[in-house]
Design a protein around this motif. Structure first.
Motif, PDB file in Angstrom:
ATOM      1  N   SER A 250       6.000 -12.270   3.867  1.00 27.01           N
ATOM      2  CA  SER A 250       5.135 -11.202   4.374  1.00 27.01           C
ATOM      3  C   SER A 250       5.964 -10.056   4.951  1.00 27.01           C
ATOM      4  CB  SER A 250       4.188 -11.748   5.457  1.00 27.01           C
ATOM      5  OG  SER A 250       3.365 -12.759   4.963  1.00 27.01           O
ATOM      6  N   SER A 254       6.185  -6.366   3.385  1.00 27.16           N
ATOM      7  CA  SER A 254       5.689  -5.267   4.222  1.00 27.16           C
ATOM      8  C   SER A 254       6.791  -4.270   4.553  1.00 27.16           C
ATOM      9  CB  SER A 254       5.049  -5.815   5.503  1.00 27.16           C
ATOM     10  OG  SER A 254       5.995  -6.439   6.330  1.00 27.16           O
ATOM     11  N   ALA A 304       4.211  -3.479   9.334  1.00 26.90           N
ATOM     12  CA  ALA A 304       5.538  -4.080   9.172  1.00 26.90           C
ATOM     13  C   ALA A 304       6.118  -4.460  10.530  1.00 26.90           C
ATOM     14  CB  ALA A 304       6.470  -3.106   8.447  1.00 26.90           C
ATOM     15  N   CYS A 342      -0.807  -8.421   4.619  1.00 24.54           N
ATOM     16  CA  CYS A 342       0.170  -7.842   3.696  1.00 24.54           C
ATOM     17  C   CYS A 342      -0.494  -7.502   2.359  1.00 24.54           C
ATOM     18  CB  CYS A 342       1.324  -8.817   3.501  1.00 24.54           C
ATOM     19  SG  CYS A 342       2.716  -8.118   2.600  1.00 24.54           S
ATOM     20  N   THR A 346      -0.756  -3.803   0.751  1.00 27.26           N
ATOM     21  CA  THR A 346      -0.213  -3.575  -0.597  1.00 27.26           C
ATOM     22  C   THR A 346      -1.232  -2.842  -1.456  1.00 27.26           C
ATOM     23  OG1 THR A 346       1.155  -5.569  -0.429  1.00 27.26           O
ATOM     24  CG2 THR A 346       0.719  -4.729  -2.644  1.00 27.26           C
TER      25      THR A 346
END
Length: 505
Positions: A250, A254, A304, A342, A346
């Motif tokens: 993840s 990220s 993130a 995540c 995306t």
């Protein structure tokens, strides 16, 4: 939801058996509430795990057929009802689940035969992780294809590339975007490898070392659609590495999104002006009327940061002696949430790329001062004059310094000035070929020269973009086929349960 009785709570929490007093209100409000809140997404998967457990043990004559039929019926009721509130006063998700079943059938006591709560929750956790990995993998393929499509469309669009936020070399928007597609493909490879390790069934391990009652782990694995049983019982119950690996995936994915988001935030500023985010991915300032804030990109950057912190938390919680429950308390909630967040980010980035506009005129204007072509000029002098690159680099560096002193851009350099500078640098050098300077300063010529694998030549960018699109398409098809197989297995389990309980399919 009908609130369960205090008697039910006492029974599932073993009050009057091993414990003589109910949990304190403070422990319920502080510890139980936090634990169960992170486990709620496991609830539908826990029902499926229990169905497989009861049917398999009934098949082995471990659970009598009558109680098994009643248990399966109660579990089907829970399955058909969908999610339900989890009450902190009933403990964790497993004991909440047990209380709901006990309210429906006197056969609830058979549910815990030959297993710990940890086995049931861990198996449900593997089912949920498997599901979230497929969702994230599919999102990665969508982003990869979107980047490949944008690269294909902009293979000829020249722009400056930057190092240290300073103009470095000419490139194309297509080549730049492909630089983010390859990390997405690596994320997908990491995900697929993790999926193989997640697609192993922990069910049937007893507490951790097996059980006296033979549970038929192969049958449990097959009913739940896993590839096979997880090989070692104690490892199945106490492994910590998969949670850390899933968090690392993840974080890696990220951070890849963040790196693109950070660049685009810079490129979208008035100072750079290379790209413009769509209004649907921006947010207006409430005090500065001129501003369009790149909110979607800032959100990805913030995600993130958050996942990096969550990964540290999961890793730290795993740093315990084996056989400790606190290494799962955080992971049950944090890991699926991280994979889900995540995946959503995306898909958001894929949408951003699809709606992004690029200012080609601005890109060409940023190339106009010639700074991006300094290394091309040095290379061409190296090749044409037989000058080693270090000396060619030094020659061009001196020219740049001289022109800066004259308040001139490198693009104002003339062929005669270049020839004179080369002669002054080393009188033994051959003449500078006509057209060398013009070729070094022409963006299209510079791109066309970069024909090797991975270069910015438009034909190479188009080749890579098509190959990547094809690769991502095939990987998406594989993920979809895996999801269908899993759904069929779990659908078959529910059908078997309906048959076992005497209910119509």
């Amino acid at each position: 939801m009908t609130r369960l009785s205090d008697r039910s709570a006492g029974a599932v929490l073993e009050i009057g058996n091993r414990l003589s007093a109910a949990p304190s209100p403070r422990m319920v409000a502080v510890a139980f509430a936090e634990e169960v809140s992170g486990q709620v997404p496991l609830s539908p998967h826990l029902v499926l795990v229990d169905l497989a457990h009861v049917i398999t043990l009934a098949e082995r004559d471990v659970i009598p057929r009558g109680p098994a039929r009643d248990l399966v019926g109660a579990l089907l009721d829970l399955h058909d009802e969908g999610g339900a509130e989890a009450l902190a006063e009933l403990g964790d998700l497993y004991t909440n689940h047990e209380a709901r079943i006990a309210a429906r059938t006197a056969a609830a006591g058979w549910l815990g035969t030959a297993r710990a709560r940890r086995e049931a929750l861990t198996t449900a956790y593997h089912l949920l992780l498997r599901e979230r990995l497929l969702v994230l993998g599919t999102a990665l393929t969508r982003l990869g294809r979107r980047l490949a499509a944008a690269a294909l469309a902009h293979a000829d669009q020249v722009m400056p590339d930057y190092t240290y936020l300073q103009a470095a070399q000419p490139t194309s928007l297509g080549h730049y975007l492909l630089g983010f597609a390859w990390p997405v493909l690596r994320d997908l490879g990491r995900l697929e490898a993790l999926y193989v390790r997640t697609d192993l069934c922990p069910a049937g391990c007893g507490s951790m070392n097996g059980s006296v009652a033979f549970q038929d782990r192969a049958a449990l694995s097959r009913r739940l659609g896993f590839s096979s049983p997880l090989a070692h019982g104690r490892d199945a119950m106490w492994q910590a590495d998969l949670a850390i690996e899933a968090m690392a995936l993840s974080v890696t994915a990220s951070v890849g999104l963040d790196r693109l988001a950070e660049d685009l935030m810079i490129f979208a500023t008035a100072e750079f002006g290379l790209v413009r985010l769509a209004d649907k991915h921006s947010r207006a300032s409430k005090i500065l009327p001129q501003k369009r804030n790149p909110y979607a990109l800032a959100f990805i950057r913030g995600l993130a940061n958050r996942l990096i912190g969550a990964q540290a938390g999961v890793a730290a919680s795993a740093r315990t002696p084996t056989g400790q429950m606190d290494n799962r308390m955080l992971a049950y909630g944090a890991v699926p949430e991280a994979l889900g967040s995540c995946a959503e980010a995306t898909d958001l980035m894929a949408e951003i790329i699809g709606a992004l506009s690029f200012d080609g005129a601005r890109a060409e204007a940023l190339l106009a001062d010639g700074a991006c072509f300094a290394s091309d000029l040095a290379e061409r002098l190296c090749l044409a004059l037989g000058l080693d690159f270090r000396r060619a680099h030094g020659l061009v560096g001196r020219l740049v310094t001289r022109l800066e002193g004259e308040e001139r851009a490198l693009s104002t350099l003339t062929q005669d000035e270049l020839s004179a500078a080369c002669h002054a640098f080393d009188a033994a050098l051959p003449p500078v070929p006509d057209g060398l300077l013009a070729a070094a300063f022409d963006p299209k010529t510079c791109l066309e020269a970069r024909r090797d694998v991975g270069g910015a030549a438009p034909q190479e960018v188009r080749r890579q973009a098509r190959e990547l699109d094809d690769t991502f398409r095939h990987r998406a098809e594989d993920l979809a086929a895996t999801a269908r197989r899993n759904a069929m297995a779990l659908g078959s389990l529910v059908g078997e349960a309906r048959s076992c309980s005497g209910r119509a399919p």
